[in-house]
Design an enzyme around this catalytic site. Structure first.
Site, PDB file in Angstrom:
ATOM      1  N   HIS A 129       5.125 -39.845 -15.823  1.00 33.09           N
ATOM      2  CA  HIS A 129       6.209 -39.724 -16.820  1.00 33.09           C
ATOM      3  C   HIS A 129       7.414 -40.661 -16.588  1.00 33.09           C
ATOM      4  O   HIS A 129       7.368 -41.814 -16.970  1.00 33.09           O
ATOM      5  CB  HIS A 129       6.699 -38.274 -16.901  1.00 33.09           C
TER       6      HIS A 129
HETATM    7  C1  BDR Z   1       9.791 -35.249 -19.347  1.00 34.64           C
HETATM    8  O1  BDR Z   1      10.086 -33.849 -19.233  1.00 34.64           O
HETATM    9  C2  BDR Z   1      10.630 -33.591 -17.982  1.00 34.64           C
HETATM   10  O2  BDR Z   1      10.225 -32.344 -17.491  1.00 34.64           O
HETATM   11  C3  BDR Z   1      10.220 -34.724 -17.100  1.00 34.64           C
HETATM   12  O3  BDR Z   1      11.160 -34.939 -16.065  1.00 34.64           O
HETATM   13  C4  BDR Z   1      10.154 -35.903 -18.028  1.00 34.64           C
HETATM   14  O4  BDR Z   1      11.402 -36.528 -18.158  1.00 34.64           O
HETATM   15  C5  BDR Z   1       8.335 -35.385 -19.736  1.00 34.64           C
HETATM   16  O5  BDR Z   1       8.126 -34.801 -20.983  1.00 34.64           O
END
Ligand code: BDR
Ligand code: CA
Length: 311
Positions: free
Chosen positions: A231
Site C-alpha cells: 500500500h
Molecule cells: C490505506 O489504508 C490504511 O489503513 C493504510 O495505511 C493505507 O494508507 C490502504 O487502503
C-alpha cells in the site's frame, strides 16, 4: 532525490513507507493526521518509529477529524497503537501545527516540495483552503488512496471505497478537483505489490518485523494470505521508479454521500452536459498498472541494505 513533506496517519504500512522514504528522499518533516489511529497517537508513533529507525525528521500534529463528517473509530488491523503494540511509547502527543508547517514550507521553498499523503487528505485540504496561493507552488502531491475497479479492486472499506478517501471524502474531493499537480496511487496498483511474511523477516529489519505481527495475523485470518499489500510504500515507489507505473489521465472526483460514499471516480464518459461534475476540472494522473517485480526489487534492495545507504 526529492524534498518531501510526509503526511501520514502512521500505521504499519505507513511505517514501511517512511523507512523507504528516509533511505531514498530528503525528509523535511512528518505531518500527522487521524486515520489508522487518532492524531495524537500518530504524533507519538512517528516519533517512536523515527527513534527506532534512526530517522531524523521533525513531527507535526495535524487534523483530528474529517472536514464535514463525524469522526469514525480508528482502524484495528494495525494493532491498538497503530504500530503493532510492539513497543512502549514514551513520547508526548503534542507537536507544532502540521497545516501551518505545510503552508509555510511551501511558501519558503516554492516548486521544491513534494507532498506525499498516505492517510486521509484532511491536512492537505485544510492547507489549500487556508492558503490557496500554495497550490501552484507544490512540486507534486502523491496520494495513496482511492480505487478505480481494475481487476475488481474497487474498495477495502466498502465495495466502493478505499480507507483513506472514505475517512474524509470531502477533503479528498477538494484536493482531487483542485489545481494541485496530483498523482494518485490507488488500490488498483497497491494490491498488486505483495510481500510475504518470510520476505519481511529477510529484510533483517527487527523494528519492521516487530510492528507487522498483528497486521500479518489479520491478513492470514481474513484473506488467507501470509503477507501484506505494501500500500503506502507504493507512493514512495512512484518517486523512486516512475517507469514502473502505467498512468491514466483525466479529471477526478469523490462521491461524498450515499451508498458509494468515498468512491473515487474519473471521467470516462464523453457526454457533454451542462451538469457535468467534471466540468473545468484539471486533469490528474492515476496509476492503474504497475510492474510489481520492479517495485519489489528496488524496495527489497533498499530496505535490506544494512549500511542504510541508498541503492
Ligand atoms: C490505506 O489504508 C490504511 O489503513 C493504510 O495505511 C493505507 O494508507 C490502504 O487502503
Ligand atoms: Ca496510511
Amino acid at each position: 532525490m526529492r524534498t518531501l513533506i510526509f503526511d501520514t496517519d502512521i500505521g504499519v504500512d505507513d511505517a514501511f513507507a517512511l523507512a523507504y522514504a528516509a533511505r531514498t528522499q530528503r525528509l523535511l518533516g512528518i505531518t500527522t493526521v487521524f486515520g489508522n489511529v487518532a492524531v495524537g497517537q500518530a504524533v507519538k508513533n512517528a516519533r517512536l518509529f523515527c527513534e527506532k529507525m534512526k530517522i531524523d525528521a521533525p513531527v507535526y500534529r495535524g487534523c483530528s477529524r474529517p472536514l464535514a463528517l463525524a469522526p469514525s473509530a480508528p482502524a484495528k488491523l494495525h494493532g491498538e497503537d497503530g504500530l503493532g503494540d510492539a513497543f512502549t511509547n514514551p513520547y508526548s502527543d503534542r507537536a507544532p501545527g502540521a497545516v501551518s508547517f505545510i503552508i509555510d514550507s511551501i511558501r519558503a521553498q516554492p516548486h521544491e516540495i513534494t507532498l506525499v499523503a498516505i492517510g486521509p487528505l484532511t491536512n492537505i485540504a485544510s492547507a489549500i483552503n487556508q492558503a490557496p496561493d500554495i497550490i501552484p507552488l507544490v512540486k507534486e502531491l502523491v496520494i495513496m488512496g482511492g480505487a478505480f475497479g481494475t481487476d475488481g479492486h474497487s474498495g477495502n472499506v466498502t465495495p466502493f471505497a478505499e480507507f483513506n478517501i472514505w475517512k474524509d471524502p470531502h477533503a479528498a474531493d477538494q484536493v482531487l478537483s483542485s489545481a494541485l499537480r496530483v498523482v494518485v496511487v490507488p488500490l488498483d496498483v497497491t494490491h498488486k505489490v505483495l510481500i510475504g511474511s518470510k520476505e519481511i523477516q529477510q529484510l533483517n529489519q527487527p523494528v519492521l518485523s516487530a510492528i507487522v505481527r498483528p497486521y500479518l495475523a489479520y491478513s492470514l485470518q481474513k484473506e488467507g494470505f501470509d503477507g501484506m499489500a505494501l500500500h503506502d510504500t507504493l507512493a514512495i515507489a512512484w518517486l523512486c521508479q516512475p517507469q514502473a507505473f502505467q498512468l491514466m489521465q483525466g479529471p477526478l472526483r469523490v462521491i461524498t454521500e450515499g451508498i458509494a460514499r468515498g468512491q473515487t471516480v474519473r471521467k470516462i464518459s464523453a457526454l457533454a452536459s451542462r451538469d457535468d461534475p467534471f466540468r473545468d476540472l484539471p486533469d490528474q494522473r492515476v496509476a492503474l498498472g504497475v510492474d510489481a517485480a520492479q517495485v519489489r526489487d528496488h524496495f527489497f534492495r533498499t530496505l535490506s541494505d544494512q549500511s542504510g545507504s541508498r541503492p
